[in-house]
Design a protein around this motif. Structure first.
Motif, PDB file in Angstrom:
ATOM      1  N   LYS A  28       0.838  -1.187   0.000  1.00 57.30           N
ATOM      2  CA  LYS A  28       0.000   0.000   0.000  1.00 57.30           C
ATOM      3  C   LYS A  28       0.880   1.245   0.000  1.00 57.30           C
ATOM      4  CE  LYS A  28      -3.754  -2.484   0.948  1.00 57.30           C
ATOM      5  NZ  LYS A  28      -3.520  -3.684   0.239  1.00 57.30           N
ATOM      6  N   ALA A  29       0.250   2.392  -0.251  1.00 53.01           N
ATOM      7  CA  ALA A  29       0.962   3.653  -0.194  1.00 53.01           C
ATOM      8  C   ALA A  29       1.403   3.952   1.241  1.00 53.01           C
ATOM      9  CB  ALA A  29       0.086   4.777  -0.720  1.00 53.01           C
ATOM     10  N   CYS A  30       0.625   3.474   2.219  1.00 48.91           N
ATOM     11  CA  CYS A  30       1.002   3.624   3.614  1.00 48.91           C
ATOM     12  C   CYS A  30       0.616   2.366   4.375  1.00 48.91           C
ATOM     13  CB  CYS A  30       0.331   4.852   4.239  1.00 48.91           C
ATOM     14  SG  CYS A  30      -1.450   4.734   4.347  1.00 48.91           S
ATOM     15  N   ALA A  35      -2.839   4.789   8.237  1.00 46.54           N
ATOM     16  CA  ALA A  35      -3.982   5.150   7.402  1.00 46.54           C
ATOM     17  C   ALA A  35      -5.112   5.691   8.267  1.00 46.54           C
ATOM     18  CB  ALA A  35      -4.463   3.933   6.616  1.00 46.54           C
ATOM     19  N   CYS A  36      -5.865   6.624   7.740  1.00 46.77           N
ATOM     20  CA  CYS A  36      -7.072   7.163   8.385  1.00 46.77           C
ATOM     21  C   CYS A  36      -6.821   7.673   9.806  1.00 46.77           C
ATOM     22  CB  CYS A  36      -8.172   6.119   8.387  1.00 46.77           C
ATOM     23  SG  CYS A  36      -8.589   5.490   6.761  1.00 46.77           S
ATOM     24  N   PRO A  37      -5.880   8.570   9.998  1.00 47.63           N
ATOM     25  CA  PRO A  37      -5.576   9.020  11.362  1.00 47.63           C
ATOM     26  C   PRO A  37      -6.734   9.746  12.042  1.00 47.63           C
ATOM     27  CG  PRO A  37      -4.430  10.389   9.765  1.00 47.63           C
ATOM     28  CD  PRO A  37      -5.032   9.231   9.005  1.00 47.63           C
ATOM     29  N   ALA A  42     -10.523   9.492  16.605  1.00 48.94           N
ATOM     30  CA  ALA A  42     -11.874   9.630  17.159  1.00 48.94           C
ATOM     31  C   ALA A  42     -12.371   8.305  17.725  1.00 48.94           C
ATOM     32  CB  ALA A  42     -12.823  10.144  16.085  1.00 48.94           C
ATOM     33  N   ARG A  43     -12.145   7.225  16.988  1.00 44.86           N
ATOM     34  CA  ARG A  43     -12.563   5.892  17.437  1.00 44.86           C
ATOM     35  C   ARG A  43     -11.879   5.523  18.749  1.00 44.86           C
ATOM     36  NH1 ARG A  43      -9.556   1.022  14.873  1.00 44.86           N
ATOM     37  NH2 ARG A  43      -8.047   2.070  16.200  1.00 44.86           N
ATOM     38  N   ASP A  44     -10.571   5.697  18.811  1.00 43.42           N
ATOM     39  CA  ASP A  44      -9.808   5.323  20.001  1.00 43.42           C
ATOM     40  C   ASP A  44     -10.222   6.144  21.223  1.00 43.42           C
ATOM     41  OD1 ASP A  44      -8.521   3.502  18.414  1.00 43.42           O
ATOM     42  OD2 ASP A  44      -6.604   4.576  18.350  1.00 43.42           O
ATOM     43  N   LYS A  64     -14.654   1.700   7.276  1.00 46.53           N
ATOM     44  CA  LYS A  64     -14.955   2.149   5.914  1.00 46.53           C
ATOM     45  C   LYS A  64     -13.772   2.921   5.328  1.00 46.53           C
ATOM     46  CE  LYS A  64     -18.213   4.866   3.148  1.00 46.53           C
ATOM     47  NZ  LYS A  64     -17.177   5.234   2.217  1.00 46.53           N
ATOM     48  N   CYS A  65     -13.198   3.802   6.143  1.00 45.42           N
ATOM     49  CA  CYS A  65     -12.036   4.567   5.688  1.00 45.42           C
ATOM     50  C   CYS A  65     -10.890   3.629   5.315  1.00 45.42           C
ATOM     51  CB  CYS A  65     -11.596   5.545   6.779  1.00 45.42           C
ATOM     52  SG  CYS A  65     -10.179   6.564   6.319  1.00 45.42           S
TER      53      CYS A  65
END
Length: 73
Positions: A28-30, A35-37, A42-44, A64-65
């Motif tokens: 992947k690119a990252c 990914a999705c910081p 917010a989730r954490d 989803k992200c």
């Protein structure tokens, strides 16, 4: 000199395989950890403050992200 070069090449090959495995099925690119910081943060924070059961919307938004970024989760 040749004996010293062989371990160096071998170590490089194994670390490249490790990087690909850490990122998912395909390179992947990252990496997944980077990914999705925004959604991850917010989730954490929600899970720490309120518990996993009360954060399903943020958990799903992060999943989803990650999928949109190409990760298979």
């Amino acid at each position: 000199a040749q004996a010293a070069a062989a371990p160096s090449v071998s170590a490089t090959d194994s670390s490249a395989k490790t990087d690909a495995a850490a990122g998912g099925e395909k390179p992947k690119a990252c990496k997944a950890c980077c990914a999705c910081p925004e959604t991850k943060r917010a989730r954490d924070a929600c899970i720490v403050e309120r518990g996993q059961e009360d954060c399903t919307a943020l958990i799903e938004a992060h999943k989803k992200c990650m999928r949109d970024a190409g990760f298979n989760i």
